[in-house]
Design a protein around this motif. Structure first.
Motif, PDB file in Angstrom:
ATOM      1  N   GLN A  65       1.188  -1.165   0.112  1.00 30.61           N
ATOM      2  CA  GLN A  65       0.029   0.030   0.258  1.00 30.61           C
ATOM      3  C   GLN A  65       0.699   0.813   0.022  1.00 30.61           C
ATOM      4  OE1 GLN A  65      -2.442   0.041   3.625  1.00 30.61           O
ATOM      5  NE2 GLN A  65      -3.513   1.833   3.026  1.00 30.61           N
ATOM      6  N   ALA A  66       2.226   1.020   0.394  1.00 31.12           N
ATOM      7  CA  ALA A  66       2.732   2.679   0.769  1.00 31.12           C
ATOM      8  C   ALA A  66       3.749   2.696  -0.414  1.00 31.12           C
ATOM      9  CB  ALA A  66       3.848   1.823   2.338  1.00 31.12           C
ATOM     10  N   CYS A  67       3.558   1.364  -0.909  1.00 32.99           N
ATOM     11  CA  CYS A  67       4.818   1.769  -2.756  1.00 32.99           C
ATOM     12  C   CYS A  67       3.861   2.085  -3.370  1.00 32.99           C
ATOM     13  CB  CYS A  67       5.410   0.595  -2.748  1.00 32.99           C
ATOM     14  SG  CYS A  67       6.819   0.125  -2.135  1.00 32.99           S
ATOM     15  N   ALA A  68       2.387   2.321  -3.553  1.00 31.82           N
ATOM     16  CA  ALA A  68       1.383   2.315  -4.800  1.00 31.82           C
ATOM     17  C   ALA A  68       1.132   3.950  -3.870  1.00 31.82           C
ATOM     18  CB  ALA A  68       0.203   1.304  -4.409  1.00 31.82           C
ATOM     19  N   ASP A  69       1.192   4.398  -3.044  1.00 29.02           N
ATOM     20  CA  ASP A  69       0.846   5.717  -2.853  1.00 29.02           C
ATOM     21  C   ASP A  69       2.494   6.727  -2.516  1.00 29.02           C
ATOM     22  OD1 ASP A  69      -1.627   5.105  -2.651  1.00 29.02           O
ATOM     23  OD2 ASP A  69      -1.083   4.941   0.085  1.00 29.02           O
ATOM     24  N   GLN A  70       3.193   5.629  -2.885  1.00 30.37           N
ATOM     25  CA  GLN A  70       4.717   6.460  -2.998  1.00 30.37           C
ATOM     26  C   GLN A  70       4.860   6.868  -1.846  1.00 30.37           C
ATOM     27  OE1 GLN A  70       4.629   9.098  -6.262  1.00 30.37           O
ATOM     28  NE2 GLN A  70       5.119   7.114  -8.023  1.00 30.37           N
ATOM     29  N   LYS A  71       5.012   6.185  -0.455  1.00 28.24           N
ATOM     30  CA  LYS A  71       5.012   6.729   1.050  1.00 28.24           C
ATOM     31  C   LYS A  71       5.694   5.811   1.029  1.00 28.24           C
ATOM     32  CE  LYS A  71       1.002   9.184   1.413  1.00 28.24           C
ATOM     33  NZ  LYS A  71      -0.752   9.554   2.130  1.00 28.24           N
ATOM     34  N   SER A  72       6.474   6.375   2.808  1.00 28.42           N
ATOM     35  CA  SER A  72       7.442   4.937   3.556  1.00 28.42           C
ATOM     36  C   SER A  72       6.314   4.505   4.743  1.00 28.42           C
ATOM     37  CB  SER A  72       8.563   5.919   4.050  1.00 28.42           C
ATOM     38  OG  SER A  72       9.082   6.212   3.278  1.00 28.42           O
ATOM     39  N   THR A 100      16.192  -2.651  10.456  1.00 29.65           N
ATOM     40  CA  THR A 100      15.289  -1.676   8.619  1.00 29.65           C
ATOM     41  C   THR A 100      15.787  -2.808   8.262  1.00 29.65           C
ATOM     42  OG1 THR A 100      17.069   0.222   9.563  1.00 29.65           O
ATOM     43  CG2 THR A 100      16.200   0.010   7.572  1.00 29.65           C
ATOM     44  N   PHE A 101      14.314  -2.675   7.343  1.00 29.61           N
ATOM     45  CA  PHE A 101      14.096  -4.053   6.438  1.00 29.61           C
ATOM     46  C   PHE A 101      13.668  -3.088   5.149  1.00 29.61           C
ATOM     47  CE2 PHE A 101      13.249  -6.084   9.877  1.00 29.61           C
ATOM     48  CZ  PHE A 101      13.056  -7.533  10.021  1.00 29.61           C
ATOM     49  N   LEU A 102      14.253  -3.826   4.276  1.00 31.71           N
ATOM     50  CA  LEU A 102      13.479  -2.688   3.112  1.00 31.71           C
ATOM     51  C   LEU A 102      12.117  -3.753   2.046  1.00 31.71           C
ATOM     52  CD1 LEU A 102      16.905  -1.774   1.611  1.00 31.71           C
ATOM     53  CD2 LEU A 102      15.233  -0.953   1.949  1.00 31.71           C
ATOM     54  N   TYR A 103      11.792  -2.789   1.510  1.00 31.03           N
ATOM     55  CA  TYR A 103      10.392  -3.762   0.362  1.00 31.03           C
ATOM     56  C   TYR A 103      10.886  -3.839  -0.686  1.00 31.03           C
ATOM     57  CZ  TYR A 103       5.819  -4.819  -0.733  1.00 31.03           C
ATOM     58  OH  TYR A 103       5.223  -5.825  -1.434  1.00 31.03           O
ATOM     59  N   GLY A 104      10.503  -4.686  -1.557  1.00 30.31           N
ATOM     60  CA  GLY A 104      10.468  -4.658  -2.883  1.00 30.31           C
ATOM     61  C   GLY A 104       9.884  -6.025  -3.443  1.00 30.31           C
ATOM     62  N   GLN A 105       9.736  -5.930  -5.028  1.00 28.11           N
ATOM     63  CA  GLN A 105       9.397  -6.802  -5.674  1.00 28.11           C
ATOM     64  C   GLN A 105      10.516  -7.323  -6.875  1.00 28.11           C
ATOM     65  OE1 GLN A 105       5.446  -5.325  -6.770  1.00 28.11           O
ATOM     66  NE2 GLN A 105       4.767  -6.069  -5.944  1.00 28.11           N
ATOM     67  N   THR A 106      10.584  -8.354  -7.008  1.00 28.01           N
ATOM     68  CA  THR A 106      11.208  -9.028  -8.169  1.00 28.01           C
ATOM     69  C   THR A 106      11.089  -9.254  -9.214  1.00 28.01           C
ATOM     70  OG1 THR A 106      10.655 -11.188  -7.514  1.00 28.01           O
ATOM     71  CG2 THR A 106      12.084 -11.284  -5.885  1.00 28.01           C
ATOM     72  N   PHE A 107      11.704  -9.266 -10.317  1.00 30.26           N
ATOM     73  CA  PHE A 107      10.819  -9.046 -11.787  1.00 30.26           C
ATOM     74  C   PHE A 107      10.023 -10.145 -12.020  1.00 30.26           C
ATOM     75  CE2 PHE A 107      15.404  -7.954 -12.447  1.00 30.26           C
ATOM     76  CZ  PHE A 107      15.100  -6.441 -12.771  1.00 30.26           C
ATOM     77  N   ASN A 109       7.215 -10.434 -10.349  1.00 30.45           N
ATOM     78  CA  ASN A 109       6.503  -9.806  -9.418  1.00 30.45           C
ATOM     79  C   ASN A 109       5.826 -10.365  -7.553  1.00 30.45           C
ATOM     80  OD1 ASN A 109       5.250  -7.348  -9.483  1.00 30.45           O
ATOM     81  ND2 ASN A 109       2.681  -8.504 -10.264  1.00 30.45           N
ATOM     82  N   GLU A 110       7.451 -10.914  -7.135  1.00 28.35           N
ATOM     83  CA  GLU A 110       6.809 -11.133  -6.038  1.00 28.35           C
ATOM     84  C   GLU A 110       7.743 -11.163  -5.478  1.00 28.35           C
ATOM     85  OE1 GLU A 110       9.760 -15.440  -3.282  1.00 28.35           O
ATOM     86  OE2 GLU A 110       8.907 -15.913  -5.945  1.00 28.35           O
ATOM     87  N   ALA A 111       6.954 -10.720  -3.763  1.00 27.63           N
ATOM     88  CA  ALA A 111       7.371  -9.261  -2.521  1.00 27.63           C
ATOM     89  C   ALA A 111       8.394 -10.554  -1.876  1.00 27.63           C
ATOM     90  CB  ALA A 111       6.528  -9.444  -1.974  1.00 27.63           C
ATOM     91  N   THR A 112       8.879  -8.806  -1.854  1.00 27.58           N
ATOM     92  CA  THR A 112      10.551  -9.791  -0.748  1.00 27.58           C
ATOM     93  C   THR A 112      10.126  -8.481  -0.097  1.00 27.58           C
ATOM     94  OG1 THR A 112      11.839  -8.236  -2.663  1.00 27.58           O
ATOM     95  CG2 THR A 112      12.002 -10.607  -2.314  1.00 27.58           C
ATOM     96  N   LEU A 113      10.903  -9.013   1.642  1.00 27.19           N
ATOM     97  CA  LEU A 113      11.502  -7.636   2.057  1.00 27.19           C
ATOM     98  C   LEU A 113      13.268  -8.563   3.081  1.00 27.19           C
ATOM     99  CD1 LEU A 113       9.779  -5.976   4.319  1.00 27.19           C
ATOM    100  CD2 LEU A 113       9.238  -7.727   6.047  1.00 27.19           C
ATOM    101  N   GLN A 114      13.957  -7.562   2.574  1.00 27.51           N
ATOM    102  CA  GLN A 114      14.658  -7.997   3.449  1.00 27.51           C
ATOM    103  C   GLN A 114      15.161  -7.021   4.275  1.00 27.51           C
ATOM    104  OE1 GLN A 114      18.060  -6.887   0.135  1.00 27.51           O
ATOM    105  NE2 GLN A 114      19.541  -7.388   1.304  1.00 27.51           N
TER     106      GLN A 114
END
Length: 131
Positions: A65-72, A100-107, A109-114
């Protein structure tokens, strides 16, 4: 987001008289209104229409949700939540820390929390902020 708490894992969640509570003890959890009166400067998300019973899934939903809204997003948890998220990557954290964790998506489209790292607050408190 309370699913990761030891008490919730031990007792489970239930509903009594329309109130969310610990299943075995019947101890009621605070409502959003009660939390807002305590944490007056915090911003609370609306309740999700779909029940999410897993802490990690709830964190991922907030990050999406935060990524979609371009928020932290800042998720405040107790040690079990931080420990559970870092242990998924085979890492351990100190007893009391800020992680601290970084959230992203792989190519694909799988969600990752690093897990990026953490600050041991017990050591910080003993030596002070400057050394």
């Amino acid at each position: 987001l309370c699913e990761c708490a030891a008490a919730v894992k031990e007792q489970g969640l239930g509903v009594q008289d329309g109130t969310l509570c610990l299943h075995r003890s019947g101890l009621a959890l605070q409502t959003i209104e009660e939390l807002k009166s305590i944490c007056t400067r915090a911003t609370f998300t609306e309740e999700h229409p779909t029940a999410i019973n897993c802490f990690e899934d709830a964190v991922a939903m907030l990050c999406e949700q935060a990524c979609a809204d371009q928020k932290s997003v800042c998720v405040v948890s107790h040690r079990e939540g931080i420990r559970d998220l870092s242990m998924r990557q085979g890492l351990s954290t100190p007893y009391c820390c800020v992680a601290t964790f970084l959230y992203g998506q792989t190519f694909s489209n799988e969600a990752t929390l690093q897990f990026v790292g953490c600050r041991d607050l017990v050591k910080f408190q003993k030596r002070g902020p400057y050394g």
